[in-house]
Design a protein around this motif. Structure first.
Motif, PDB file in Angstrom:
ATOM      1  N   ASN A   1      11.022  50.414 -10.664  1.00 34.10           N
ATOM      2  CA  ASN A   1      11.967  50.726 -11.736  1.00 34.10           C
ATOM      3  C   ASN A   1      11.754  49.777 -12.913  1.00 34.10           C
ATOM      4  O   ASN A   1      11.348  48.629 -12.728  1.00 34.10           O
ATOM      5  CB  ASN A   1      13.405  50.618 -11.240  1.00 34.10           C
ATOM      6  CG  ASN A   1      13.753  51.709 -10.241  1.00 34.10           C
ATOM      7  OD1 ASN A   1      13.291  52.835 -10.371  1.00 34.10           O
ATOM      8  ND2 ASN A   1      14.539  51.363  -9.239  1.00 34.10           N
ATOM      9  N   LEU A   2      12.071  50.257 -14.089  1.00 31.05           N
ATOM     10  CA  LEU A   2      11.832  49.451 -15.284  1.00 31.05           C
ATOM     11  C   LEU A   2      12.683  48.190 -15.332  1.00 31.05           C
ATOM     12  O   LEU A   2      12.297  47.193 -15.907  1.00 31.05           O
ATOM     13  CB  LEU A   2      12.081  50.279 -16.546  1.00 31.05           C
ATOM     14  CG  LEU A   2      11.062  51.374 -16.851  1.00 31.05           C
ATOM     15  CD1 LEU A   2      11.442  52.089 -18.131  1.00 31.05           C
ATOM     16  CD2 LEU A   2       9.649  50.812 -16.949  1.00 31.05           C
ATOM     17  N   GLY A   3      13.886  48.236 -14.715  1.00 26.53           N
ATOM     18  CA  GLY A   3      14.775  47.085 -14.813  1.00 26.53           C
ATOM     19  C   GLY A   3      15.476  47.083 -16.160  1.00 26.53           C
ATOM     20  O   GLY A   3      15.534  48.092 -16.858  1.00 26.53           O
ATOM     21  N   GLY A   4      16.011  45.940 -16.553  1.00 29.39           N
ATOM     22  CA  GLY A   4      16.750  45.866 -17.804  1.00 29.39           C
ATOM     23  C   GLY A   4      15.876  45.447 -18.983  1.00 29.39           C
ATOM     24  O   GLY A   4      14.728  45.056 -18.829  1.00 29.39           O
ATOM     25  N   TYR A   5      16.453  45.542 -20.169  1.00 26.64           N
ATOM     26  CA  TYR A   5      15.785  45.068 -21.386  1.00 26.64           C
ATOM     27  C   TYR A   5      16.846  44.938 -22.463  1.00 26.64           C
ATOM     28  O   TYR A   5      17.582  45.901 -22.741  1.00 26.64           O
ATOM     29  CB  TYR A   5      14.692  46.035 -21.826  1.00 26.64           C
ATOM     30  CG  TYR A   5      13.824  45.483 -22.936  1.00 26.64           C
ATOM     31  CD1 TYR A   5      13.062  44.329 -22.750  1.00 26.64           C
ATOM     32  CD2 TYR A   5      13.768  46.112 -24.180  1.00 26.64           C
ATOM     33  CE1 TYR A   5      12.262  43.828 -23.764  1.00 26.64           C
ATOM     34  CE2 TYR A   5      12.973  45.622 -25.200  1.00 26.64           C
ATOM     35  CZ  TYR A   5      12.220  44.473 -24.987  1.00 26.64           C
ATOM     36  OH  TYR A   5      11.422  43.961 -25.993  1.00 26.64           O
ATOM     37  N   MET A   6      16.950  43.767 -23.047  1.00 30.58           N
ATOM     38  CA  MET A   6      18.052  43.512 -23.969  1.00 30.58           C
ATOM     39  C   MET A   6      18.008  44.386 -25.213  1.00 30.58           C
ATOM     40  O   MET A   6      19.029  44.587 -25.867  1.00 30.58           O
ATOM     41  CB  MET A   6      18.088  42.030 -24.352  1.00 30.58           C
ATOM     42  CG  MET A   6      16.992  41.572 -25.278  1.00 30.58           C
ATOM     43  SD  MET A   6      17.175  39.829 -25.742  1.00 30.58           S
ATOM     44  CE  MET A   6      16.591  39.010 -24.258  1.00 30.58           C
ATOM     45  N   TRP A   7      16.842  44.919 -25.536  1.00 34.67           N
ATOM     46  CA  TRP A   7      16.726  45.761 -26.724  1.00 34.67           C
ATOM     47  C   TRP A   7      16.606  47.244 -26.367  1.00 34.67           C
ATOM     48  O   TRP A   7      16.207  48.042 -27.195  1.00 34.67           O
ATOM     49  CB  TRP A   7      15.546  45.307 -27.575  1.00 34.67           C
ATOM     50  CG  TRP A   7      15.764  43.949 -28.162  1.00 34.67           C
ATOM     51  CD1 TRP A   7      16.643  43.603 -29.161  1.00 34.67           C
ATOM     52  CD2 TRP A   7      15.133  42.727 -27.759  1.00 34.67           C
ATOM     53  NE1 TRP A   7      16.579  42.251 -29.400  1.00 34.67           N
ATOM     54  CE2 TRP A   7      15.657  41.684 -28.559  1.00 34.67           C
ATOM     55  CE3 TRP A   7      14.166  42.399 -26.815  1.00 34.67           C
ATOM     56  CZ2 TRP A   7      15.251  40.358 -28.440  1.00 34.67           C
ATOM     57  CZ3 TRP A   7      13.756  41.076 -26.683  1.00 34.67           C
ATOM     58  CH2 TRP A   7      14.303  40.068 -27.490  1.00 34.67           C
ATOM     59  N   GLY A   8      16.969  47.608 -25.143  1.00 34.94           N
ATOM     60  CA  GLY A   8      17.049  49.013 -24.758  1.00 34.94           C
ATOM     61  C   GLY A   8      15.864  49.501 -23.943  1.00 34.94           C
ATOM     62  O   GLY A   8      14.716  49.178 -24.239  1.00 34.94           O
ATOM     63  N   LEU A   9      16.161  50.312 -22.913  1.00 39.05           N
ATOM     64  CA  LEU A   9      15.099  50.825 -22.040  1.00 39.05           C
ATOM     65  C   LEU A   9      14.178  51.805 -22.756  1.00 39.05           C
ATOM     66  O   LEU A   9      12.995  51.888 -22.434  1.00 39.05           O
ATOM     67  CB  LEU A   9      15.718  51.492 -20.812  1.00 39.05           C
ATOM     68  CG  LEU A   9      16.262  50.553 -19.737  1.00 39.05           C
ATOM     69  CD1 LEU A   9      16.801  51.358 -18.566  1.00 39.05           C
ATOM     70  CD2 LEU A   9      15.177  49.585 -19.266  1.00 39.05           C
TER      71      LEU A   9
END
Length: 284
Positions: free
Chosen positions: A255-263
């Motif tokens: 899974n991609l996981g999180g990202y503070m600037w959006g998936l």
């Protein structure tokens, strides 16, 4: 709205549709309809923006692509990345981006003696807020809301002196979005962080463009194999988007996981980088 920003939002919307519906293998016509463009116009715009066709981009940003990389090798992706695909001057893991941590005094006093030049510029993934000191880039973030992002910058360095402008440090940083990477060694970073954070961020720089790693692999690389959660926190505190490639780190599950600037943006970056370095020229 500027045409470049409108085009980015259209492509981002298309990528979100592909990410949610990749198991259905949507056709070019279906994706084009989502963004209210003709298939011909969408194909041309997407190829112009991403440097590759929609079909090839789909191959790179789908979750199955990440899972395949993780499951079909006995080694970690962090190790496999050094063994596959890249050659010559485009082996970006050989790139050395100079990192200079701020002195304890600079860290403690919130940048009291720092002069920070900042500016909002365009990028393939939307507007960027760039900030630099005389030593290098100290902040780089996607700014969908410029006022809000500048406020975050000021919180990071509350005692610094701020001037709006564009300098050579920022110009060099933007080279990362070009296909000619011969001058990337001119990029310098001047970062505010703990020793642990700096170590994690430096490790991220060793992930080649177009490749992925995991939180566990990063923890292994800094010889703290049980620190995956702390590594994730440090990655989430990365103050320099894209240059320090936290978007190349995904979960061990694929899974991609999180990202503070959006998936959507994270998916876009992974696909864009893979298409840039891949030697094949597949068409739709």
């Amino acid at each position: 709205m500027k045409q470049e920003q409108l085009n980015y939002e259209r492509i981002a919307k298309a990528i979100e549709y592909i990410r949610v519906n990749f198991k259905k293998q949507p056709s070019l016509e279906e994706i084009a309809e989502v963004v209210n463009l003709s298939p011909f116009h969408f194909q041309r715009l997407f190829t112009e923006w991403a440097g590759t066709s929609p079909k090839k981009f789909l191959q790179y940003i789908s979750i199955s692509y990440a899972r395949k990389l993780l499951k079909e090798t006995g080694a970690s992706l962090f190790d496999v990345a050094y063994e596959t695909g890249l050659s010559g001057n485009s082996r970006l893991h050989e790139l050395f981006i100079s990192i200079e941590g701020m002195t304890p005094a600079e860290y403690k006093n919130g940048g009291k003696d720092l002069n920070i030049l900042f500016n909002c510029v365009s990028s393939p993934f939307g507007p960027l807020l760039l900030a630099s000191t005389e030593k290098g880039i100290c902040y780089m973030a996607f700014c969908d809301d410029e006022v809000e992002e500048i406020a975050k910058l000021r919180i990071s360095f509350p005692q610094a002196t701020y001037l709006k402008g564009f300098d050579k440090m920022q110009e060099n940083a933007l080279l990362i979005f070009q296909k000619d990477w011969s001058k990337l060694d001119q990029i310098k970073l001047h970062l505010k962080g703990t020793n642990f954070q700096l170590k994690v961020w430096e490790s991220l720089l060793k992930i080649p463009m177009g490749k992925l790693s995991t939180y566990g692999a990063i923890a292994q690389s800094i010889k703290l194999p049980n620190a995956s959660r702390a590594v994730g926190t440090a990655i989430g505190s990365n103050p320099v988007a894209f240059l320090i490639p936290c978007h190349r780190v995904i979960q061990s599950s694929g899974n991609l996981g999180g990202y503070m600037w959006g998936l959507n943006r994270k998916s876009s970056m992974i696909g864009w980088e893979a298409s840039v370095i891949d030697p094949l020229n597949l068409s739709y």
